[in-house]
Design an enzyme around this catalytic site. Structure first.
Site: not given
Ligand code: ADP
Ligand code: MG
Ligand code: ZN
Length: 623
Positions: A222, A443
């Site tokens: 990658p 959250e």
């Protein structure tokens, strides 16, 4: 350092040539000007009528008839009103001139007055004439053309004259200054490359025994995992010249340039052996040749040239070709066959230990406080590449400077991690009260689902300060150790956590907001992968349903099944999502009090640490 011998020499020759030309032109021009102006300046012009007067008064002795003027030799004493003329001469003869007005009676007048007149043969020889009227203008035009090309060429990089000179773009380094010490982790890759280094050190050892060195190795992985760095380190370790060129440098608008670049590259390599040729991003030229309409002749020519050069060069010459790519599957088979890039070296994203080492390498020149613990940072950055980590260390150092500290401490590093993951704090984006409340509950919904399912990671920190990368708040998790395998239960739990944000909104505000878009996307992708790749669905058992594409560039699964199956897959995915959504809902409903308490805290403080979070949770639970 950009070395460029051949081209420089050519450039010098050209420069010398041009300067000689300019010099010659200027000097001829000056010579002409000088002789002409000298002759004219020593004479004095008079009006034609004055000339006629002078004839009347018998002052003229001799006349030279030129096409444009008459040169008059006269006796100054006999000229009437000769004040200005006698000023310049008091000898008995003076030279004057007047324009040739084409007076038809001139000859008669001259004859009548017995004045000698003649037309002199032109000073200019035919040869001189020829030079003046043909060679000089041509040279002049040529010169202008050359100058134009010179400047235009500069703009085009290499210019028309420099077409095909690969060395204009070849980056040649006698010493890369990089060694294996600078590349942390990647032990397997280093091991594979060690042999190449050994070969470059003493090729005789291999030649004696009759072993052929692999000609090339392909570094695959990658982006940002250190492929380019590794190639440089190999050159540094072997202490040989490093010739590098990027695949895209070969591809230019001029047909045939790529191929001649390849030729020049190998020529340059063989005169610099032992050396390493490094072709970065080789997929730019190495793509499979196919017969599709958008086939690119230029690229194919370049590739063919590369293939034949790789076959052509003598492997005993101590030249090794390294190439890097993150899309090995698009490369032409011919490139990968034995005798060419037959070795493939995988450069993976670093593991926990690797990340810690990379952080240490990059922190070498950074002043660190004693509280810095790289292991913690490495744990928090699962999935980060070497480039990310290098960036983090630098961000942390910048942060310390901004805070007017002289050392980097752990908080700086953690903040840097957040910056890389979620972007910079965006202080100027002000959430309305209502929005802030919704984000807090969202959250905390994620965090509660995490904390209450035993297999998921504890929460590190929750924040509702908006970040530049789009999130309005986020929950940072910290694994205790790195996982390489994930069980089906863990995957389901993660999906549940992702969906818990929206569930909290639903429970408290009985509404849905756009804030969950990213959560939904990730949860769906995960559920889909469970069905497609991991054989974790009830219906399909262990049937593989997709192929991977671009494995090293955020690989995407491509469906590999019939239409009916695809519809069934969607059903399965939906089923997983629905189950997880229900579970998230029930977890939050059971702990509604904790959800409210923690959310209010977060709403007020904007940040909450894992410890504060657990404290409130425990209080509510133990009531
Ligand atoms: P790519 O694989 O895309 O060619 P690079 O080699 O250009 O990645 O790496 C970019 C930067 O990331 C390097 O210059 C280096 O600072 C850092 N880096 C990447 N991997 C490592 C590693 N294993 N050790 C140390 N630094 C690394
Ligand atoms: Mg690279
Ligand atoms: Zn969310």
């Amino acid at each position: 350092m950009q070395e460029n011998n051949k081209d420089n020499k050519g450039g010098n020759n050209k420069k010398i040539f041009i300067s000689i030309l300019v010099f010659a032109l200027i000097s001829t021009f000056l010579m002409n000007l000088l002789t002409a102006s000298y002759a004219i300046r020593s004479m004095r012009e008079v009006e034609y009528s004055k000339f006629l007067e002078m004839i009347e008064s018998k002052a003229v002795k001799k006349v030279e008839i030129l096409s444009d003027k008459l040169v008059i030799y006269a006796d100054p004493q006999k000229i009437e009103n000769n004040e200005n003329i006698s000023k310049i001469s008091n000898s008995d003869e003076i030279t004057l001139y007047t324009g040739n007005v084409g007076d038809p009676e001139l000859y008669e007048t001259l004859k009548e007055n017995n004045i000698i007149f003649y037309r002199p043969i032109e000073y200019n020889s035919p040869f001189f004439d020829f030079i003046m009227s043909w060679i000089i203008p041509v040279l002049f035009i040529y010169l202008i053309f050359m100058l134009f090309m010179h400047f235009a060429g500069k703009k085009m990089g290499g210019g028309i004259m420099g077409v095909g000179k690969s060395n204009a773009k070849v980056y040649m380094q006698k010493e890369t200054g990089v060694s294996f010490k600078d590349v942390a982790g990647q032990e397997e890759a280093k091991e594979s490359l060690q042999e190449i280094i050994d070969f470059l050190h003493n090729p005789e050892k291999y030649r004696e025994i009759g072993a052929k060195q692999p000609k090339g190795a392909l570094l695959v992985g990658p982006p940002g995992t250190g492929k380019t760095l590794l190639a440089k380190a190999v050159a540094g370790e072997a202490n040989v010249t490093f010739l590098s060129i990027s695949g895209s440098d070969f591809v230019e608008m001029f047909v045939g340039v790529g191929a001649s670049r390849v030729r020049d590259l190998f020529k340059q390599a063989s005169s610099n052996s032992p050396c390493i040729i490094f072709i970065d991003e080789i997929d730019a030229i190495g793509k499979k040749r196919d017969s599709s309409l958008n086939g690119n002749d230029e690229r194919e020519q370049t590739l063919n040239q590369l293939l034949s050069e790789m076959d052509g060069f003598d492997s005993s010459k101590a030249i090794v070709i390294l190439a890097a790519t993150n899309r090995p599957e698009v490369l032409d088979k011919a490139l990968l066959r034995p005798g060419r890039f037959d070795r493939r070296i995988i450069v993976e994203k670093p593991d926990l230990k690797g990340r810690e080492d990379i952080l240490k390498v990059h922190a070498k020149n950074v002043k660190l406080n004693d509280d810095v613990n790289f292991n913690t940072i490495a744990l928090a950055t699962s999935g980060a590449t070497g480039a990310d980590l290098a960036n983090m260390v630098n961000e942390a150092a910048l942060m310390a400077v901004r805070m007017k500290r002289t050392e980097v401490c752990q908080a700086d590093l953690m903040e840097a991690v957040e910056i890389i993951i979620a972007g910079k704090e965006k202080k100027d984006r002000i959430l309305s009260d209502k929005e802030k409340k919704i984000v807090s509950y969202h959250e905390v919904g994620h965090a509660l689902a995490t904390a209450l399912q035993k297999n998921t990671q504890p929460v590190q920190k929750i924040t509702i300060v908006p970040r530049t990368m789009g999130s309005l708040g986020y929950t940072m998790q910290m694994p205790e150790e790195e996982h390489y395998l994930m069980t089906k239960d863990e995957m389901l739990e993660q999906i549940t956590v992702l969906l818990a944000g929206r569930s909290a909104e639903e429970i408290i505000f009985s509404t849905a907001t756009t804030g969950a878009a990213n959560d939904i996307q990730r949860a769906t992708e995960m559920a889909r992968n469970m069905v497609l790749q991991y054989g974790m669905s009830e219906h399909f058992d262990m049937m593989g349903l997709s192929d991977m594409e671009n494995r090293y560039l955020d690989g995407k699964a491509v469906l590999n099944c019939g239409e009916l199956t695809a519809a069934k897959i969607d059903e399965e995915v939906l089923d997983i999502i629905k189950r997880c959504h229900k579970k998230a809902e029930s977890i939050l409903l059971e702990n509604k009090e904790a959800l409210e308490k923690i959310s209010e805290f977060l709403y007020k403080e904007e940040n909450i640490t894992g410890e504060q979070f657990m404290k409130i949770l425990d209080e509510v639970k133990n009531k």
